[in-house]
Design a protein around this motif. Structure first.
Motif, PDB file in Angstrom:
ATOM      1  N   PRO A  87      75.402  52.717  44.330  1.00  0.00           N
ATOM      2  CA  PRO A  87      76.031  53.303  45.517  1.00  0.00           C
ATOM      3  C   PRO A  87      75.778  52.527  46.799  1.00  0.00           C
ATOM      4  CG  PRO A  87      74.010  54.465  44.994  1.00  0.00           C
ATOM      5  CD  PRO A  87      74.213  53.480  43.885  1.00  0.00           C
ATOM      6  N   PRO A  88      76.687  52.650  47.775  1.00  0.00           N
ATOM      7  CA  PRO A  88      76.492  52.007  49.077  1.00  0.00           C
ATOM      8  C   PRO A  88      75.590  52.843  49.977  1.00  0.00           C
ATOM      9  CG  PRO A  88      78.561  53.203  49.073  1.00  0.00           C
ATOM     10  CD  PRO A  88      77.984  53.336  47.674  1.00  0.00           C
ATOM     11  N   MET A  89      75.001  52.209  50.968  1.00  0.00           N
ATOM     12  CA  MET A  89      74.290  52.936  52.002  1.00  0.00           C
ATOM     13  C   MET A  89      75.321  53.425  53.029  1.00  0.00           C
ATOM     14  SD  MET A  89      71.171  52.761  50.871  1.00  0.00           S
ATOM     15  CE  MET A  89      71.937  52.730  49.238  1.00  0.00           C
ATOM     16  N   GLY A  90      74.915  54.392  53.844  1.00  0.00           N
ATOM     17  CA  GLY A  90      75.873  55.063  54.716  1.00  0.00           C
ATOM     18  C   GLY A  90      76.516  54.189  55.757  1.00  0.00           C
ATOM     19  N   ASP A  91      75.848  53.112  56.193  1.00  0.00           N
ATOM     20  CA  ASP A  91      76.399  52.275  57.259  1.00  0.00           C
ATOM     21  C   ASP A  91      77.146  51.045  56.730  1.00  0.00           C
ATOM     22  OD1 ASP A  91      74.110  51.112  56.292  1.00  0.00           O
ATOM     23  OD2 ASP A  91      73.367  50.445  58.255  1.00  0.00           O
ATOM     24  N   TRP A  92      77.304  50.928  55.418  1.00  0.00           N
ATOM     25  CA  TRP A  92      78.063  49.798  54.873  1.00  0.00           C
ATOM     26  C   TRP A  92      79.550  50.065  54.976  1.00  0.00           C
ATOM     27  CZ3 TRP A  92      75.114  48.645  49.638  1.00  0.00           C
ATOM     28  CH2 TRP A  92      73.796  48.279  49.939  1.00  0.00           C
ATOM     29  N   LYS A  93      80.327  48.995  55.081  1.00  0.00           N
ATOM     30  CA  LYS A  93      81.778  49.100  55.100  1.00  0.00           C
ATOM     31  C   LYS A  93      82.290  49.040  53.662  1.00  0.00           C
ATOM     32  CE  LYS A  93      82.196  46.930  59.656  1.00  0.00           C
ATOM     33  NZ  LYS A  93      82.615  48.174  60.349  1.00  0.00           N
ATOM     34  N   ILE A  94      82.965  50.088  53.230  1.00  0.00           N
ATOM     35  CA  ILE A  94      83.414  50.183  51.849  1.00  0.00           C
ATOM     36  C   ILE A  94      84.807  49.584  51.725  1.00  0.00           C
ATOM     37  CG2 ILE A  94      83.920  51.746  49.930  1.00  0.00           C
ATOM     38  CD1 ILE A  94      81.894  53.682  51.128  1.00  0.00           C
ATOM     39  N   SER A  95      84.929  48.538  50.918  1.00  0.00           N
ATOM     40  CA  SER A  95      86.200  47.861  50.728  1.00  0.00           C
ATOM     41  C   SER A  95      87.023  48.570  49.653  1.00  0.00           C
ATOM     42  CB  SER A  95      85.971  46.408  50.307  1.00  0.00           C
ATOM     43  OG  SER A  95      85.173  45.734  51.260  1.00  0.00           O
ATOM     44  N   THR A  96      88.326  48.427  49.763  1.00  0.00           N
ATOM     45  CA  THR A  96      89.233  49.034  48.788  1.00  0.00           C
ATOM     46  C   THR A  96      90.131  47.982  48.173  1.00  0.00           C
ATOM     47  OG1 THR A  96      90.794  49.541  50.578  1.00  0.00           O
ATOM     48  CG2 THR A  96      89.221  51.265  49.954  1.00  0.00           C
TER      49      THR A  96
ATOM     50  N   SER B 155      67.667  52.833  52.179  1.00  0.00           N
ATOM     51  CA  SER B 155      67.453  52.729  53.612  1.00  0.00           C
ATOM     52  C   SER B 155      66.457  53.773  54.112  1.00  0.00           C
ATOM     53  CB  SER B 155      68.785  52.881  54.363  1.00  0.00           C
ATOM     54  OG  SER B 155      69.421  54.104  54.032  1.00  0.00           O
ATOM     55  N   THR B 156      66.329  54.874  53.368  1.00  0.00           N
ATOM     56  CA  THR B 156      65.410  55.941  53.771  1.00  0.00           C
ATOM     57  C   THR B 156      64.013  55.760  53.199  1.00  0.00           C
ATOM     58  OG1 THR B 156      67.261  57.506  53.862  1.00  0.00           O
ATOM     59  CG2 THR B 156      65.042  58.443  53.795  1.00  0.00           C
ATOM     60  N   TYR B 157      63.909  55.349  51.947  1.00  0.00           N
ATOM     61  CA  TYR B 157      62.618  55.373  51.256  1.00  0.00           C
ATOM     62  C   TYR B 157      62.030  54.009  50.925  1.00  0.00           C
ATOM     63  CZ  TYR B 157      63.631  60.308  50.901  1.00  0.00           C
ATOM     64  OH  TYR B 157      63.912  61.607  51.210  1.00  0.00           O
ATOM     65  N   LEU B 158      62.770  52.937  51.166  1.00  0.00           N
ATOM     66  CA  LEU B 158      62.197  51.615  50.919  1.00  0.00           C
ATOM     67  C   LEU B 158      61.596  51.107  52.222  1.00  0.00           C
ATOM     68  CD1 LEU B 158      61.940  49.600  48.561  1.00  0.00           C
ATOM     69  CD2 LEU B 158      63.931  48.425  49.493  1.00  0.00           C
ATOM     70  N   PRO B 159      60.297  50.851  52.265  1.00  0.00           N
ATOM     71  CA  PRO B 159      59.666  50.433  53.521  1.00  0.00           C
ATOM     72  C   PRO B 159      60.125  49.039  53.929  1.00  0.00           C
ATOM     73  CG  PRO B 159      58.130  50.206  51.689  1.00  0.00           C
ATOM     74  CD  PRO B 159      59.339  50.908  51.145  1.00  0.00           C
ATOM     75  N   PRO B 160      60.084  48.734  55.229  1.00  0.00           N
ATOM     76  CA  PRO B 160      60.420  47.376  55.686  1.00  0.00           C
ATOM     77  C   PRO B 160      59.581  46.359  54.932  1.00  0.00           C
ATOM     78  CG  PRO B 160      60.142  48.856  57.548  1.00  0.00           C
ATOM     79  CD  PRO B 160      59.684  49.613  56.336  1.00  0.00           C
ATOM     80  N   ARG B 161      60.225  45.294  54.490  1.00  0.00           N
ATOM     81  CA  ARG B 161      59.531  44.316  53.642  1.00  0.00           C
ATOM     82  C   ARG B 161      59.512  42.962  54.323  1.00  0.00           C
ATOM     83  NH1 ARG B 161      58.258  44.183  48.228  1.00  0.00           N
ATOM     84  NH2 ARG B 161      59.059  46.302  48.069  1.00  0.00           N
ATOM     85  N   GLN B 162      58.331  42.463  54.552  1.00  0.00           N
ATOM     86  CA  GLN B 162      58.183  41.127  55.113  1.00  0.00           C
ATOM     87  C   GLN B 162      58.154  40.122  53.965  1.00  0.00           C
ATOM     88  OE1 GLN B 162      58.200  40.345  58.394  1.00  0.00           O
ATOM     89  NE2 GLN B 162      58.591  42.524  58.775  1.00  0.00           N
TER      90      GLN B 162
ATOM     91  N   THR C 290      76.222  43.245  59.035  1.00  0.00           N
ATOM     92  CA  THR C 290      77.399  44.029  58.660  1.00  0.00           C
ATOM     93  C   THR C 290      77.620  43.792  57.171  1.00  0.00           C
ATOM     94  OG1 THR C 290      78.394  43.798  60.850  1.00  0.00           O
ATOM     95  CG2 THR C 290      79.864  44.385  59.026  1.00  0.00           C
ATOM     96  N   ILE C 291      77.591  44.859  56.392  1.00  0.00           N
ATOM     97  CA  ILE C 291      77.679  44.744  54.935  1.00  0.00           C
ATOM     98  C   ILE C 291      79.035  45.239  54.453  1.00  0.00           C
ATOM     99  CG2 ILE C 291      76.645  45.386  52.728  1.00  0.00           C
ATOM    100  CD1 ILE C 291      74.723  43.808  54.492  1.00  0.00           C
ATOM    101  N   TYR C 292      79.714  44.425  53.667  1.00  0.00           N
ATOM    102  CA  TYR C 292      80.960  44.835  53.026  1.00  0.00           C
ATOM    103  C   TYR C 292      80.685  45.102  51.555  1.00  0.00           C
ATOM    104  CZ  TYR C 292      83.528  43.482  57.229  1.00  0.00           C
ATOM    105  OH  TYR C 292      83.993  43.400  58.516  1.00  0.00           O
ATOM    106  N   TYR C 293      80.880  46.346  51.169  1.00  0.00           N
ATOM    107  CA  TYR C 293      80.563  46.818  49.819  1.00  0.00           C
ATOM    108  C   TYR C 293      81.814  46.736  48.948  1.00  0.00           C
ATOM    109  CZ  TYR C 293      79.333  50.361  46.249  1.00  0.00           C
ATOM    110  OH  TYR C 293      79.108  51.044  45.078  1.00  0.00           O
TER     111      TYR C 293
END
Length: 337
Positions: free
Chosen positions: A328-337, A162-169, A318-321
């Motif tokens: 690894p998940p990105m910081g805004d993903w919802k981590i499932s257990t 999310s930090t280093y991959l540029p937006p991709r069209q 909304t991402i469910y990991y």
């Protein structure tokens, strides 16, 4: 005993994360004045993985190049593993399909300032990267690293994509309705079934169906189309891989005498019994499935590179990991257990 082993494993991973992150900070400082002479590319010729895995490999190299401030050289995918329910079932059809993939992800662009490959390696580790960084300060010639993967580095960096991959069209040929853009996608990655563990892996890629149903129960499904994207057939089948790819199946579960047995599962009935009206897409065009996941509003991932790639490229969903996944998940993903 299992608890002690789990604690030791977590401790090792934490230690490795600290070492990699500290080393990366040092490398970025060392490489700063030499970055214009360093190039990194994906070694597409030596990988025969699936579509999602190969796109993820290339995106990780692109993001690492941006992180380091060096040149990224895109490479067109040359071959992917053909799966039983894919819409293409010959090498010629696969190659025609890859033309569309490379165009969609802009992997075919040539860099006119490319220098010859100086270092080719299967895995670019933090130690190898540090060594090459030091070398770049001692020599005046350009350094071109061609590698198959960089996970030993990027999987230990927080929010890396999310930090280093540029937006991709992404150039697509598939029109999307508003219902599809607001849809919920469930990626059920089965493999051959039976939650088998493939060679070189510690966990099965296949998750319990209950995980997907329980996760879906947490989402707001009102008025939304629900797609279940899967590699699982509705009924059990026997699949004979194309001759040129039979070697890719050697040593894998349920592969014997040139054929592999794959368990079937009636996913539509399974979800319907829990109150969910779903449309099941079994196999077909994997690029179309990937792009659907990239454009949906909610994505429930599996332990699979296909849905992982979709998750890192879908910045608005909304991402469910899934539990136990090794990337690894990105910081805004919802981590499932």
């Amino acid at each position: 005993m299992a608890t002690l082993h789990s604690s030791a494993s977590r401790a090792r991973r934490f230690y490795r994360k600290v070492v990699v992150r500290a080393s990366c900070r040092i490398i970025r400082v060392l490489i700063h004045t030499q970055s214009h002479r360093i190039q990194i590319s994906y070694d597409a010729k030596n990988v025969s993985d699936g579509l999602g895995a190969q796109i993820q490999r290339q995106l990780s190299i692109h993001a690492l190049s941006n992180f380091l401030g060096v040149s990224y050289l895109p490479r067109p995918l040359e071959q992917i593993a053909i799966h039983p329910l894919d819409s293409f079932q010959t090498v010629a059809e696969m190659q025609a399909f890859l033309i569309k993939v490379n165009r969609a992800f802009d992997f075919e662009n040539a860099n006119q300032s490319e220098c010859p490959i100086t270092h080719r390696m299967v895995k670019l580790t933090i130690l190898k990267l540090f060594t090459l960084t030091v070398l770049s300060r001692l020599v005046t010639k350009p350094i071109h690293i061609s590698t198959c993967e960089v996970y030993g580095i990027v999987d230990f960096l927080s929010d890396f994509y999310s930090t280093y991959l540029p937006p991709r069209q992404i150039v697509i040929e598939y029109p999307f309705s508003q219902d599809e853009k607001e849809s919920i996608c469930v990626h059920f990655r089965q493999g051959v079934g039976g939650q088998v563990i493939y060679p070189g892996q510690k966990l099965s890629r296949e998750l319990d169906l209950e995980y997907f149903i329980n996760t879906l129960s947490k989402t707001n499904c009102d008025g939304k189309k629900i797609y279940v994207l899967t590699d699982a057939p509705a009924a059990s089948i026997t699949y004979k891989p194309v001759t040129d790819q039979a070697h890719l199946w050697d040593g894998t579960p349920r592969f014997s005498q040139g054929e592999v047995s794959i368990s079937g599962i009636d996913l539509k009935s399974a979800f319907h019994s829990k109150g969910f009206d779903v449309e099941v897409i079994s196999g077909g065009n994997p690029l179309a499935a990937l792009i659907l996941m990239i454009n949906c509003s909610t994505l429930i991932m599996s332990r699979s590179s296909l849905s992982y790639v979709a998750a890192i490229l879908n910045s608005s969903a909304t991402i469910y990991y899934p539990p136990g996944f090794w990337h690894p998940p990105m910081g805004d993903w919802k981590i499932s257990t």
